[in-house]
Write a protein that holds these residues in place. Sequence first.
Motif, mmCIF file in Angstrom:
data_model
loop_
_atom_site.group_PDB
_atom_site.id
_atom_site.type_symbol
_atom_site.label_atom_id
_atom_site.label_comp_id
_atom_site.label_asym_id
_atom_site.label_seq_id
_atom_site.Cartn_x
_atom_site.Cartn_y
_atom_site.Cartn_z
ATOM 1 N N PRO A 167 -12.576 45.661 -4.392
ATOM 2 C CA PRO A 167 -13.326 46.477 -5.356
ATOM 3 C C PRO A 167 -13.049 47.969 -5.169
ATOM 4 O O PRO A 167 -12.594 48.415 -4.123
ATOM 5 N N LYS A 168 -13.359 48.730 -6.228
ATOM 6 C CA LYS A 168 -13.284 50.185 -6.155
ATOM 7 C C LYS A 168 -14.635 50.787 -5.792
ATOM 8 O O LYS A 168 -14.712 51.898 -5.284
ATOM 9 N N ILE A 169 -15.691 50.043 -6.113
ATOM 10 C CA ILE A 169 -17.055 50.541 -5.959
ATOM 11 C C ILE A 169 -17.875 49.508 -5.196
ATOM 12 O O ILE A 169 -17.735 48.306 -5.431
ATOM 13 N N ILE A 170 -18.726 49.982 -4.277
ATOM 14 C CA ILE A 170 -19.616 49.106 -3.529
ATOM 15 C C ILE A 170 -21.059 49.442 -3.879
ATOM 16 O O ILE A 170 -21.479 50.597 -3.811
ATOM 17 N N LEU A 171 -21.824 48.427 -4.248
ATOM 18 C CA LEU A 171 -23.259 48.545 -4.454
ATOM 19 C C LEU A 171 -23.933 47.814 -3.304
ATOM 20 O O LEU A 171 -23.832 46.586 -3.202
ATOM 21 N N ALA A 172 -24.574 48.543 -2.426
ATOM 22 C CA ALA A 172 -25.195 47.959 -1.234
ATOM 23 C C ALA A 172 -26.708 48.108 -1.337
ATOM 24 O O ALA A 172 -27.226 49.232 -1.288
ATOM 25 N N ASP A 173 -27.414 46.993 -1.504
ATOM 26 C CA ASP A 173 -28.857 47.013 -1.715
ATOM 27 C C ASP A 173 -29.571 46.658 -0.418
ATOM 28 O O ASP A 173 -29.644 45.493 -0.041
ATOM 29 N N GLU A 174 -30.081 47.673 0.279
ATOM 30 C CA GLU A 174 -30.778 47.502 1.562
ATOM 31 C C GLU A 174 -29.966 46.616 2.514
ATOM 32 O O GLU A 174 -30.451 45.598 3.010
ATOM 33 N N PRO A 175 -28.722 46.980 2.825
ATOM 34 C CA PRO A 175 -27.845 46.081 3.585
ATOM 35 C C PRO A 175 -28.264 45.829 5.024
ATOM 36 O O PRO A 175 -27.785 44.884 5.640
ATOM 37 N N VAL A 176 -29.172 46.666 5.568
ATOM 38 C CA VAL A 176 -29.581 46.482 6.966
ATOM 39 C C VAL A 176 -31.079 46.268 7.099
ATOM 40 O O VAL A 176 -31.610 46.279 8.210
ATOM 41 N N ALA A 177 -31.780 46.043 5.997
ATOM 42 C CA ALA A 177 -33.242 45.936 6.043
ATOM 43 C C ALA A 177 -33.722 44.755 6.864
ATOM 44 O O ALA A 177 -34.797 44.799 7.460
ATOM 45 N N SER A 178 -32.941 43.670 6.913
ATOM 46 C CA SER A 178 -33.372 42.481 7.647
ATOM 47 C C SER A 178 -32.777 42.408 9.054
ATOM 48 O O SER A 178 -32.912 41.388 9.735
ATOM 49 N N LEU A 179 -32.143 43.500 9.500
ATOM 50 C CA LEU A 179 -31.497 43.509 10.811
ATOM 51 C C LEU A 179 -32.273 44.382 11.790
ATOM 52 O O LEU A 179 -32.980 45.307 11.398
ATOM 53 N N ASP A 180 -32.112 44.087 13.092
ATOM 54 C CA ASP A 180 -32.713 44.957 14.094
ATOM 55 C C ASP A 180 -31.937 46.276 14.124
ATOM 56 O O ASP A 180 -30.815 46.358 13.605
#
Length: 272
Positions: A167-180
């Motif tokens: 891809p040319k563009i990344i949409l990251a929606d809360e990518p670390v919200a469920s991680l420590d």
Amino acid sequence: MSSITIRNLNKYYGSLHVLRDLELSIESGEGVVLLGANGCGKSTLMKCLNGLEKPKSGTISIDQQDVTGARGKRLRNIRRGAGVVFQQFNLVDNLTVFQNVLYGAMGQRPGGLLTVWHSLAPKEFREKAMHCLDRVHMAEKASHRCRELSGGQQQRIAIARMLMQSPKIILADEPVASLDPKAGIEVMDLLWEVVREHKMTVFCTLHQLDLAKSYADRIVGMKAGRIVLDSNQDSADKESLATIYQGETRVDGTSMSDQEYSPADVSTTEVA
């Protein structure tokens, strides 16, 4: 040149006005983090960006292509150029890591699932899948089932699957919200390394102000469905960030209580 352009965007759920005359432009190669309290409209905006939700009015363009008016094949073509990293990984637990990464190439040739089924996938796809796994330091887990992996490892697999799209563009929606916190920093380090290597544009929603300050070129703040802050990382000070979380922040008009937020929270890892 803008990679993402949003103009006069309005979205309703029934009588609830979720996105309000929203305007935003993200340039090619920028790393932009979107901050805002729970219920301010961040997730709805991300769904509109990838075509999962349709706005009431306004326009969204991704890589100069209109998302809001796209349907069917045209929308699928736009989505191929915009990789998505979700909070909950969205992997198929009972399939192997390798098979999950192959799914990232599913839209690149006619044939759907048959195109990426392990035994039928073209050699170029299988080689690229292993390359993507190696890039996220997970090649040794290729034959493991995804359900056997930790949360941080699963998010690495999700990033590898995204890389399969080229891809040319990344949409990251809360990518670390469920991680420590430790795993979250490792995933953010990896995601930003990949973005810079491939000169991608990234639009990422976060709750953690310290991560936003560490990674973003630009910080955008949303409050009650509107953009209330748009600042370069260097000029986003504590006072301006605090305004995002004070007063009537939810799209339903309710205010946050003192227990939910205080200005001192801007120096902590979790804000909302």
